[in-house]
Design an enzyme around this catalytic site. Sequence first.
Site, mmCIF file in Angstrom:
data_model
loop_
_atom_site.group_PDB
_atom_site.id
_atom_site.type_symbol
_atom_site.label_atom_id
_atom_site.label_comp_id
_atom_site.label_asym_id
_atom_site.label_seq_id
_atom_site.Cartn_x
_atom_site.Cartn_y
_atom_site.Cartn_z
ATOM 1 N N HIS A 1 28.697 -0.372 4.244
ATOM 2 C CA HIS A 1 29.120 -1.644 3.653
ATOM 3 C C HIS A 1 30.566 -1.577 3.196
ATOM 4 C CE1 HIS A 1 25.077 -3.365 3.764
ATOM 5 N NE2 HIS A 1 24.702 -2.106 3.635
ATOM 6 N N GLY B 1 41.381 29.810 -2.831
ATOM 7 C CA GLY B 1 40.876 28.866 -3.822
ATOM 8 C C GLY B 1 39.822 27.921 -3.253
ATOM 9 N N ARG B 2 40.112 27.331 -2.105
ATOM 10 C CA ARG B 2 39.187 26.330 -1.527
ATOM 11 C C ARG B 2 37.955 26.979 -0.902
ATOM 12 N NH1 ARG B 2 44.063 26.571 0.743
ATOM 13 N NH2 ARG B 2 44.319 27.139 2.926
ATOM 14 N N LYS C 1 54.952 20.422 -6.757
ATOM 15 C CA LYS C 1 54.760 21.084 -8.058
ATOM 16 C C LYS C 1 56.109 21.400 -8.692
ATOM 17 C CE LYS C 1 50.470 23.621 -7.028
ATOM 18 N NZ LYS C 1 49.901 24.947 -6.823
ATOM 19 N N GLU D 1 47.981 21.786 -14.510
ATOM 20 C CA GLU D 1 46.952 20.845 -14.978
ATOM 21 C C GLU D 1 45.852 21.581 -15.739
ATOM 22 O OE1 GLU D 1 48.146 21.106 -11.919
ATOM 23 O OE2 GLU D 1 48.281 19.170 -10.895
ATOM 24 N N LYS E 1 42.200 30.441 -10.316
ATOM 25 C CA LYS E 1 42.477 31.696 -9.613
ATOM 26 C C LYS E 1 43.733 32.352 -10.192
ATOM 27 C CE LYS E 1 43.480 33.526 -5.046
ATOM 28 N NZ LYS E 1 43.527 33.320 -3.607
ATOM 29 N N GLU F 1 43.747 21.130 3.479
ATOM 30 C CA GLU F 1 44.655 22.155 2.945
ATOM 31 C C GLU F 1 44.715 23.343 3.910
ATOM 32 O OE1 GLU F 1 45.361 22.547 -1.550
ATOM 33 O OE2 GLU F 1 44.282 24.387 -1.120
HETATM 34 O O1 F6P Z 1 46.805 22.680 -5.104
HETATM 35 C C1 F6P Z 1 47.004 23.968 -4.693
HETATM 36 C C2 F6P Z 1 46.046 24.959 -5.226
HETATM 37 O O2 F6P Z 1 46.706 26.171 -5.201
HETATM 38 C C3 F6P Z 1 44.738 25.024 -4.469
HETATM 39 O O3 F6P Z 1 44.825 25.725 -3.301
HETATM 40 C C4 F6P Z 1 43.861 25.635 -5.485
HETATM 41 O O4 F6P Z 1 42.526 25.503 -5.145
HETATM 42 C C5 F6P Z 1 44.246 24.855 -6.702
HETATM 43 O O5 F6P Z 1 45.645 24.699 -6.559
HETATM 44 C C6 F6P Z 1 43.915 25.467 -8.018
HETATM 45 O O6 F6P Z 1 44.492 26.719 -8.195
HETATM 46 P P1 F6P Z 1 44.015 27.716 -9.316
HETATM 47 O O7 F6P Z 1 42.597 28.050 -9.065
HETATM 48 O O8 F6P Z 1 44.922 28.895 -9.215
HETATM 49 O O9 F6P Z 1 44.165 27.019 -10.645
#
Ligand code: F6P
Length: 556
Positions: free
Chosen positions: A391, A273-274, A516, A219, A213, A360
Amino acid sequence: MASSSLICETGPWKDLRAHVEDIKKTHLRELLSDTERCKSMMVEFDGVFLDYSRQCVNLDTLNKLHNLAEASHLKEKINLMFNGERINSTENRSVLHIALRAPLDSIINNDGKNVVPDVWQVLNKIRDFSESVRSGAWIGATGKVLKDVIAIGIGGSFLGPLFVHTALQTDPEAIEFAQGRQLRFLANVDPIDVARNIAGLNPETTLVVVVSKTFTTAETMLNARTLREWITASLGPQAVAKHMVAVSTNLTLVEKFGIDPNNAFAFWDWVGGRYSVCSAVGVLPLSLQYGFSVVEKFLKGASSIDQHFYSAPFARNLPVLLGLLSVWNVSFLGFPARAILPYSQALEKFAPHIQQVSMESNGKGVSIDGVPLPYETGEIDFGEPGTNGQHSFYQLIHQGRVIPCDFIGVVKSQQPVYLKGEMVSNHDELMSNFFAQPDALAYGKTAEQLLKENVPRPLIPHKTFSGNRPSLSLLLPSLNAYNIGQLLAIYEHRIAVEGFVWGINSFDQWGVELGKSLATQVRKQLHVSRKKGKPVEAFNFSTTTMLTRYLQESAD
Ligand code: F6P
């Protein structure tokens, strides 16, 4: 804002508090013997059947929960969401994931502008692009068809698409459309995840979709640079244009990264995002794998639940009922967790997805107005498909802590197996467990029953089940793209209902920021220590010791 604005200060909340003792006196065995009560606790919409008669509630509880919904202005809040008001006040954004799956002729406004045409413009672009990749009209830098896709993304840019992909993987219709293609997900910044994702793939036939987003997530961006290197090392820098596309709200950063803006698929800041699986975040990789027509059915299933959520009376409204029951379990009965137990291997990634959506969204400590909350919000969500979970952790659920369970069953298996000589089909065997577990939890087993079965006295305490453990059962007619969309939307809205009643902002996530920014400091330290031999400093004793040890041992 004065603390009197908190929902716990209202009459209906206090009324429910006082009601807890009544309910605690009544065992589920007794509640389940009342057929009229049970009948009233079964609801169906568009093929989805909910039975919540095994919740520790009576009709009085439900009335009180509906009073609580009124006191929390639930209906008004749902309307504000659908009307595009900026209900995510800490980020000053509206919350309009419902627009992502709305039919083309609907009108959903954000800031006075109907966003549905924009949504469909991107959907049409995805349809065209995915068709050209799948048909081989779009080819890679060396002229080969791109048959494999790696989607890079994390959190909401990963878990929802992974859930839907996993659920579709064995759907006969989806299999037909997958045509030997592969879809993989690279989320973790761990280089092991890179290695696993590229194992056996050839850059010449691979398309990388960078999903973020913000297009700033550490990452995702490192993984994107790593796979860009993987592609360009063998195919040259110009190959990025054919082998890398992006999904983001930040098209400027997409271009800066080196991806042609024409190969970028937009979404908008009014999509959390979620809650983004129905945007290009999920629709692009899933369309590349299964074709747009399958994914469109998924969107339609979600949209059907959106309409239901918006218009059905609360007493028959699946997400509202589920949300209110969760609030009851968490805030009044004091059960902090919720187990999500799909009796379908295809739903193995459902609990991990809901874990993010729920935890979240609702893991908050202050009200939407910033007032510290004197009550807990959110639940600890976890789960595994049955029967695997049986199990593993069910022992604790049956005889240890009380954990409300969501049992999710499917009438028709995606992959039925009938073996000669077996009493029932393999799916019937699975579903026998789906039907048995809720009763085992509700009724338990008494010492008297065990005595009658001649169980030796010393074993009786160990073999006794207290019962009175709440669960609910959701039965889906089948598990195709449409039903998967329904299931997703039911849980998304249920979580919103919980947040609306608790009076929190379910659509921000400030709690993920501190970790972060501390990681940024560590990253800088690792850099200067490795490059310039500078000792670790400015951290506490514990972190300094661990970091120093890590630097020393990894330098060997
Ligand atoms: O971990 C926090 C967060 O902002 C989530 O809410 C989001 O889904 C994820 O990181 C990834 O964010 P992006 O889509 O901006 O890479």
